[in-house]
Scaffold this active site. Structure first.
Site, mmCIF file in Angstrom:
data_model
loop_
_atom_site.group_PDB
_atom_site.id
_atom_site.type_symbol
_atom_site.label_atom_id
_atom_site.label_comp_id
_atom_site.label_asym_id
_atom_site.label_seq_id
_atom_site.Cartn_x
_atom_site.Cartn_y
_atom_site.Cartn_z
ATOM 1 N N ASP A 119 12.497 -19.187 40.643
ATOM 2 C CA ASP A 119 11.416 -18.727 39.783
ATOM 3 C C ASP A 119 10.697 -19.936 39.192
ATOM 4 O O ASP A 119 11.016 -21.083 39.508
ATOM 5 C CB ASP A 119 12.007 -17.848 38.666
ATOM 6 C CG ASP A 119 11.033 -16.803 38.140
ATOM 7 O OD1 ASP A 119 9.817 -17.059 38.126
ATOM 8 O OD2 ASP A 119 11.490 -15.721 37.726
ATOM 9 N N ASP A 121 4.001 -17.759 39.065
ATOM 10 C CA ASP A 121 5.101 -16.925 38.573
ATOM 11 C C ASP A 121 4.946 -15.531 39.173
ATOM 12 O O ASP A 121 4.244 -14.698 38.624
ATOM 13 C CB ASP A 121 5.045 -16.898 37.044
ATOM 14 C CG ASP A 121 6.196 -16.156 36.403
ATOM 15 O OD1 ASP A 121 7.138 -15.773 37.123
ATOM 16 O OD2 ASP A 121 6.157 -15.958 35.173
ATOM 17 N N HIS A 145 2.180 -17.444 32.545
ATOM 18 C CA HIS A 145 1.752 -16.240 31.831
ATOM 19 C C HIS A 145 0.349 -16.420 31.252
ATOM 20 O O HIS A 145 0.063 -16.083 30.104
ATOM 21 C CB HIS A 145 2.774 -15.824 30.758
ATOM 22 C CG HIS A 145 3.964 -15.134 31.353
ATOM 23 N ND1 HIS A 145 4.474 -13.957 30.856
ATOM 24 C CD2 HIS A 145 4.729 -15.448 32.428
ATOM 25 C CE1 HIS A 145 5.511 -13.580 31.596
ATOM 26 N NE2 HIS A 145 5.677 -14.481 32.561
ATOM 27 N N HIS A 183 10.457 -13.313 42.906
ATOM 28 C CA HIS A 183 9.850 -11.997 42.665
ATOM 29 C C HIS A 183 8.382 -11.978 43.069
ATOM 30 O O HIS A 183 7.644 -12.943 42.873
ATOM 31 C CB HIS A 183 10.068 -11.520 41.226
ATOM 32 C CG HIS A 183 9.407 -12.303 40.135
ATOM 33 N ND1 HIS A 183 8.099 -12.102 39.752
ATOM 34 C CD2 HIS A 183 9.887 -13.264 39.300
ATOM 35 C CE1 HIS A 183 7.798 -12.897 38.741
ATOM 36 N NE2 HIS A 183 8.862 -13.623 38.452
ATOM 37 N N GLU A 217 9.884 -7.637 38.393
ATOM 38 C CA GLU A 217 10.679 -8.560 37.583
ATOM 39 C C GLU A 217 10.096 -8.695 36.186
ATOM 40 O O GLU A 217 10.835 -8.763 35.193
ATOM 41 C CB GLU A 217 10.735 -9.938 38.267
ATOM 42 C CG GLU A 217 11.703 -10.925 37.611
ATOM 43 C CD GLU A 217 11.061 -11.810 36.543
ATOM 44 O OE1 GLU A 217 11.800 -12.598 35.919
ATOM 45 O OE2 GLU A 217 9.833 -11.706 36.313
ATOM 46 N N GLU A 218 8.778 -8.735 36.100
ATOM 47 C CA GLU A 218 8.117 -9.010 34.829
ATOM 48 C C GLU A 218 8.258 -7.885 33.811
ATOM 49 O O GLU A 218 7.940 -8.059 32.635
ATOM 50 C CB GLU A 218 6.626 -9.303 35.057
ATOM 51 C CG GLU A 218 6.341 -10.564 35.860
ATOM 52 C CD GLU A 218 6.652 -11.849 35.108
ATOM 53 O OE1 GLU A 218 7.105 -11.763 33.944
ATOM 54 O OE2 GLU A 218 6.450 -12.935 35.685
#
Length: 361
Positions: A237, A182, A325, A68, A214-215
């Site tokens: 991922d 990510d 994250h 992504h 995606e997130e």
């Protein structure tokens, strides 16, 4: 900084690119730049996911390899009278990794720098220092003295706010630190898979995909998969690394450098047994290291891929990553290499008969 080789330059450009969910254009252009040379055709779906098609055999099984494009970040929601910006988180954030961090705001007049403001500890009561600061109370300081000045800089509600961090090769050169691993590492894997298949004969049609949003709910994977209608799907991922202090093996036991993770289960899907067994067998046959993992508290694009149309056998293959994250995360280059090698060998081993066998395993 040491001069980067071609691969590290690609990884730097991918991770430096700004692209929070819903505004992935800059990251998409970088992925398109690098993948186009190895694709038969490159196009986007109507939501903005990039699809690079590589034909081995025109009527062969369709194999989707999707990373992504989007990264977590923020969106400006309000400018107060004193020129401070308030925001909505885009994707999952933990408040303790946010304060006093530098950000970039994408405005109509160009990028500007900001910082998520924080109180000096000197003026905070002891009890307040022990409590996490709530995200709803945070603000971004762009150095404006008023709403009017902030607006003169080009800032408007809806503007994207991106974490700022410079791509860094660690002293151990196998380790790379950057924002947006990510999931730009998944996009890099898709690029490298098509590159390594460039002169390889195989009876499949391979799709290297950079999905959007995606997130915030695996959204681009829905539209991209519906556009492609694959026979087999792989989400590539980041995954959780458990090799830092404070993480127990019960929470995560993967280590950087020990090979790609084969996801058994996550909150969005149970991995397809036939696909999983074939991938594991391929890894063992080719002496490719791998690790098993599960992600009880999150999902990947496989969660949308496997539910498309009448179902798509799917599996997530991830790269163990530290500090995801947050503003910066760390990966091991060997895991990237082995993930690419594994997916390439899997594709070389697929044909219509094998896909049929896998699907109904």
């Amino acid at each position: 900084m040491t001069k980067l080789n071609d691969r590290l330059t690609m990884l730097k450009e991918l991770t430096d690119a700004k692209g929070i969910s819903g505004n992935e254009k800059e990251a998409r252009e970088v992925m398109k730049k690098y993948i186009s040379a190895y694709a038969t055709e490159v196009y986007t779906d109507h939501l903005g996911s990039l699809i690079a098609k590589k034909v081995g055999k025109e009527d062969g099984p369709k194999v989707m390899v999707a990373g992504h494009l989007d990264e977590i970040g923020f969106m400006v929601t309000r400018i107060d009278d004193n020129g401070f910006l308030y925001f909505q988180t885009i994707g999952g954030w933990w408040s303790q990794v946010m304060l006093a961090q530098r950000v970039t705001i994408q405005t109509s007049k160009g990028d500007i720098t900001g910082i998520i403001g924080s109180k000096p500890p000197h003026i905070m009561p002891a009890e307040a220092r022990k409590k996490p600061y709530e995200i709803k109370d945070m603000f971004i300081d762009i150095g404006a003295a008023s709403r009017e000045e902030a607006e003169s800089f080009g800032v408007r509600p809806g503007d994207s706010v991106i974490p700022y961090f410079e791509f860094t090769q660690m002293k151990n050169e196998k380790l790379l630190l950057a924002k947006a691993w990510d999931n730009r590492i998944g996009c890099a894997i898709a690029i490298e898979v098509l590159k390594q298949l460039k002169d390889v004969e195989h009876p499949n049609v391979v799709y290297g995909v950079g999905t959007v949003q995606e997130e915030v709910g695996l959204r681009g994977a829905k539209t991209a998969t519906n556009t492609i209608k694959p026979d087999i799907g792989f989400a590539v991922d980041t995954g959780i690394a458990g090799d830092t202090p404070g993480i127990s093996p019960k929470e995560a036991d993967s280590k950087l450098g020990d090979g790609p993770q084969i996801i058994l289960y996550d909150a969005s899907m149970i991995s397809h047994k036939g696909v999983r067994d074939f991938v594991v067998k391929t890894a063992e046959t080719n002496d490719i290291p791998f690790q098993y993992a599960n992600i009880a508290g999150g999902g990947t694009d496989s969660g949308s891929i496997h539910l498309t149309a009448n179902g798509v056998p799917a599996l997530s293959i991830t790269i163990a990553t530290r500090y995801i994250h947050s503003h910066a995360a760390m990966i091991h280059q060997d895991d990237f290499d082995h993930a690419v090698q594994l997916i390439v060998e899997v594709i070389k081993g697929l044909d219509a008969d094998k896909v049929k066998e896998i699907t109904f395993n």
